[in-house]
Design a protein around this motif. Structure first.
Motif, PDB file in Angstrom:
ATOM      1  N   ASP A 145     108.686  44.818 123.491  1.00 39.98           N
ATOM      2  CA  ASP A 145     109.431  46.046 123.258  1.00 39.98           C
ATOM      3  C   ASP A 145     110.842  45.754 122.751  1.00 39.98           C
ATOM      4  OD1 ASP A 145     107.236  47.420 124.065  1.00 39.98           O
ATOM      5  OD2 ASP A 145     107.988  47.923 126.054  1.00 39.98           O
ATOM      6  N   ALA A 146     111.489  44.757 123.374  1.00 39.99           N
ATOM      7  CA  ALA A 146     112.843  44.394 122.951  1.00 39.99           C
ATOM      8  C   ALA A 146     112.828  43.914 121.500  1.00 39.99           C
ATOM      9  CB  ALA A 146     113.398  43.309 123.870  1.00 39.99           C
ATOM     10  N   LEU A 147     111.855  43.056 121.200  1.00 40.25           N
ATOM     11  CA  LEU A 147     111.722  42.509 119.843  1.00 40.25           C
ATOM     12  C   LEU A 147     111.560  43.627 118.830  1.00 40.25           C
ATOM     13  CD1 LEU A 147     111.534  39.820 118.396  1.00 40.25           C
ATOM     14  CD2 LEU A 147     109.082  39.777 118.838  1.00 40.25           C
ATOM     15  N   ILE A 148     110.649  44.548 119.133  1.00 40.14           N
ATOM     16  CA  ILE A 148     110.379  45.652 118.211  1.00 40.14           C
ATOM     17  C   ILE A 148     111.633  46.509 118.007  1.00 40.14           C
ATOM     18  CG2 ILE A 148     109.116  47.827 117.985  1.00 40.14           C
ATOM     19  CD1 ILE A 148     106.723  46.323 119.309  1.00 40.14           C
ATOM     20  N   ARG A 149     112.334  46.776 119.103  1.00 39.83           N
ATOM     21  CA  ARG A 149     113.548  47.594 118.995  1.00 39.83           C
ATOM     22  C   ARG A 149     114.576  46.927 118.085  1.00 39.83           C
ATOM     23  NH1 ARG A 149     118.392  47.138 120.783  1.00 39.83           N
ATOM     24  NH2 ARG A 149     117.958  45.447 122.259  1.00 39.83           N
ATOM     25  N   ILE A 150     114.818  45.656 118.330  1.00 37.48           N
ATOM     26  CA  ILE A 150     115.843  44.945 117.551  1.00 37.48           C
ATOM     27  C   ILE A 150     115.449  44.860 116.082  1.00 37.48           C
ATOM     28  CG2 ILE A 150     116.969  42.719 117.231  1.00 37.48           C
ATOM     29  CD1 ILE A 150     116.697  42.301 120.290  1.00 37.48           C
ATOM     30  N   LEU A 151     114.174  44.544 115.832  1.00 36.53           N
ATOM     31  CA  LEU A 151     113.734  44.401 114.446  1.00 36.53           C
ATOM     32  C   LEU A 151     113.740  45.743 113.712  1.00 36.53           C
ATOM     33  CD1 LEU A 151     110.833  41.819 114.910  1.00 36.53           C
ATOM     34  CD2 LEU A 151     113.103  41.409 113.955  1.00 36.53           C
ATOM     35  N   ARG A 152     113.416  46.815 114.432  1.00 35.25           N
ATOM     36  CA  ARG A 152     113.454  48.138 113.791  1.00 35.25           C
ATOM     37  C   ARG A 152     114.863  48.475 113.346  1.00 35.25           C
ATOM     38  NH1 ARG A 152     109.412  51.346 117.458  1.00 35.25           N
ATOM     39  NH2 ARG A 152     107.463  50.887 116.359  1.00 35.25           N
ATOM     40  N   ASN A 153     115.842  48.144 114.179  1.00 34.51           N
ATOM     41  CA  ASN A 153     117.238  48.339 113.796  1.00 34.51           C
ATOM     42  C   ASN A 153     117.524  47.686 112.462  1.00 34.51           C
ATOM     43  OD1 ASN A 153     118.743  49.900 115.481  1.00 34.51           O
ATOM     44  ND2 ASN A 153     119.210  48.246 116.929  1.00 34.51           N
ATOM     45  N   ILE A 154     117.079  46.442 112.342  1.00 35.88           N
ATOM     46  CA  ILE A 154     117.327  45.691 111.104  1.00 35.88           C
ATOM     47  C   ILE A 154     116.601  46.346 109.934  1.00 35.88           C
ATOM     48  CG2 ILE A 154     117.055  43.462 109.968  1.00 35.88           C
ATOM     49  CD1 ILE A 154     117.117  42.219 112.839  1.00 35.88           C
TER      50      ILE A 154
ATOM     51  N   ALA B  25     104.498  43.976 117.401  1.00 32.94           N
ATOM     52  CA  ALA B  25     105.639  43.065 117.281  1.00 32.94           C
ATOM     53  C   ALA B  25     105.451  42.166 116.053  1.00 32.94           C
ATOM     54  CB  ALA B  25     105.782  42.221 118.542  1.00 32.94           C
ATOM     55  N   GLN B  28     106.005  43.986 112.845  1.00 29.80           N
ATOM     56  CA  GLN B  28     107.429  44.257 112.639  1.00 29.80           C
ATOM     57  C   GLN B  28     108.159  43.003 112.164  1.00 29.80           C
ATOM     58  OE1 GLN B  28     108.348  47.545 113.094  1.00 29.80           O
ATOM     59  NE2 GLN B  28     110.203  46.928 112.005  1.00 29.80           N
ATOM     60  N   VAL B  32     110.201  42.882 108.543  1.00 31.04           N
ATOM     61  CA  VAL B  32     111.592  42.467 108.387  1.00 31.04           C
ATOM     62  C   VAL B  32     111.673  41.226 107.512  1.00 31.04           C
ATOM     63  CG1 VAL B  32     113.560  41.461 109.598  1.00 31.04           C
ATOM     64  CG2 VAL B  32     112.440  43.480 110.523  1.00 31.04           C
ATOM     65  N   LEU B 135     123.009  41.681 105.540  1.00 29.86           N
ATOM     66  CA  LEU B 135     121.685  42.275 105.750  1.00 29.86           C
ATOM     67  C   LEU B 135     121.419  42.514 107.233  1.00 29.86           C
ATOM     68  CD1 LEU B 135     119.777  40.120 103.126  1.00 29.86           C
ATOM     69  CD2 LEU B 135     120.046  42.607 103.056  1.00 29.86           C
ATOM     70  N   PHE B 136     122.059  41.702 108.075  1.00 30.11           N
ATOM     71  CA  PHE B 136     121.888  41.831 109.525  1.00 30.11           C
ATOM     72  C   PHE B 136     123.109  42.462 110.172  1.00 30.11           C
ATOM     73  CE2 PHE B 136     117.999  39.457 110.667  1.00 30.11           C
ATOM     74  CZ  PHE B 136     117.678  38.927 109.438  1.00 30.11           C
ATOM     75  N   ASP B 138     123.703  45.203 111.356  1.00 23.47           N
ATOM     76  CA  ASP B 138     123.475  46.016 112.549  1.00 23.47           C
ATOM     77  C   ASP B 138     123.091  45.178 113.762  1.00 23.47           C
ATOM     78  OD1 ASP B 138     124.087  48.275 111.259  1.00 23.47           O
ATOM     79  OD2 ASP B 138     122.080  49.157 111.267  1.00 23.47           O
ATOM     80  N   LEU B 139     123.007  43.865 113.567  1.00 22.71           N
ATOM     81  CA  LEU B 139     122.574  42.995 114.668  1.00 22.71           C
ATOM     82  C   LEU B 139     123.788  42.513 115.455  1.00 22.71           C
ATOM     83  CD1 LEU B 139     120.049  41.542 115.885  1.00 22.71           C
ATOM     84  CD2 LEU B 139     120.618  39.605 114.411  1.00 22.71           C
ATOM     85  N   ASP B 143     122.196  41.108 120.689  1.00 22.52           N
ATOM     86  CA  ASP B 143     120.841  41.251 120.163  1.00 22.52           C
ATOM     87  C   ASP B 143     120.410  39.993 119.410  1.00 22.52           C
ATOM     88  OD1 ASP B 143     120.393  43.675 121.276  1.00 22.52           O
ATOM     89  OD2 ASP B 143     120.511  44.845 119.431  1.00 22.52           O
ATOM     90  N   LEU B 147     117.109  38.055 120.371  1.00 20.61           N
ATOM     91  CA  LEU B 147     116.113  37.809 119.322  1.00 20.61           C
ATOM     92  C   LEU B 147     115.768  36.329 119.258  1.00 20.61           C
ATOM     93  CD1 LEU B 147     114.580  39.297 117.121  1.00 20.61           C
ATOM     94  CD2 LEU B 147     116.511  38.954 115.588  1.00 20.61           C
ATOM     95  N   ILE B 150     113.713  35.152 122.313  1.00 21.69           N
ATOM     96  CA  ILE B 150     112.317  35.605 122.305  1.00 21.69           C
ATOM     97  C   ILE B 150     111.517  34.846 121.245  1.00 21.69           C
ATOM     98  CG2 ILE B 150     110.821  37.577 121.860  1.00 21.69           C
ATOM     99  CD1 ILE B 150     113.081  39.371 122.981  1.00 21.69           C
TER     100      ILE B 150
END
Lengths: 164, 164
Positions: A145-154, B25, B28, B32, B135-136, B138-139, B143, B147, B150
């Motif tokens: 879930d954390a991974l998906i959230r962070i990657l969606r942001n990007i 995941a 996603q 990305v 590109l990142f 927003d990271l 996070d 990232l 994980i």
DNA sequence: CGTAGATATTTCAAACTTAAAATATTTGTG
DNA sequence: CACAAATATTTTAAGTTTGAAATATCTACG
């Protein structure tokens, strides 16, 4: 930007810690992505005598049972038009998809799964999900879930700007 | 495995929620990865008239200033031997790297950056880091760390088993 | 209606990629 | 030493990918 970041960026060209952390994150994404893709490619070849690009096209068409235009396909897969032409040609030769004319527009064509394509993909998709789950077996539900959230942001930040 | 996962996996072929979360995941990551790679490819082409694979080879050689064998290069980049042959051929043609014989082993050769290769890469690497950071953008730092943690877990689990 | 520009797709050349076969050389074993 | 097996790399065939050019068709405007 916090104080230490501001300090470390004083002179024009030096790169900040944050910038370096983002670069490391990107390299790690690339590494995982290559490793997993390599594993899946090999399994796909050995188990199904097929390839990932073809699997991706079948997957897109399986989600849109009424078929998709070539341009919709290439947009959905984020690859060039010319690319999809070749993949679809091979899938047609394998009897898994068909090209159909579009009413009132002879430039376009709609690509659809055949019965065989539907059946084959349904079977492959199940096995594929198992492979992925095995390759990601160290990924907990929370981390997924954390991974998906962070990657969606990007992703969202880099969404292609739509035309007006 | 918690109670609801156990329940949802009762009959042979059904896939669990966890398995589906892992698949999401992975998709996603792929999304990305493709998007960013596409952006970087275009910038690399427009700004430097070059490509990502060549940049990757230069980067590996920049970390190992004494040079690397072809096999070390392909292992480090996680691509096939034959692949590296072609990329290095082009970099040699551009004058950015050289192939040198290896003392006591005429099968092997060592690839090294030329002075021009070093200079060019140093310049490109700085600009590249800037692109990635944009590109990142927003990271956040937190996070990025999450990232990386994980993804490293996933990498390690899929580490190629070493020979003894 | 005619046609300029827009749109959908294919074709093309070049590069990248893999897996397998071929080549060249080295190493280990009898 | 001879030579089988191992190692390092290149070559090859097939497929994937891109970006640009070519084709075909459609749409809108005068």
């Amino acid at each position: 930007m916090n104080k230490s970041e501001a300090l470390s960026e004083r002179a024009g060209n030096e790169t900040s810690d944050l910038s370096k952390a983002r670069l490391r994150a990107w390299l790690q994404i690339l590494k995982v992505s290559r490793k997993i893709e390599g594993e899946l490619r090999e399994k796909m070849r050995l188990e199904f005598g097929s390839t990932l690009p073809r699997f991706d096209v079948l997957a897109a068409l399986y989600r849109e049972r009424d078929g998709m235009r070539m341009s919709e396909l290439s947009k959905s897969l984020m690859v060039s038009n010319g690319n999809v032409t070749g993949i679809v040609d091979r899938l047609v030769a394998e009897g898994l998809v068909v090209r159909m004319p579009v009413e009132n527009d002879r430039r376009a064509s709609i690509v659809r799964l055949t019965k065989a394509g539907e059946k084959d993909f349904a079977e492959r998709a199940l096995v594929h999900e198992g492979w992925v789950s095995d390759l990601f077996s160290d990924l907990s539900s929370a981390d997924a879930d954390a991974l998906i959230r962070i990657l969606r942001n990007i992703s969202h930040h880099n969404e292609a700007p739509h035309h007006d």
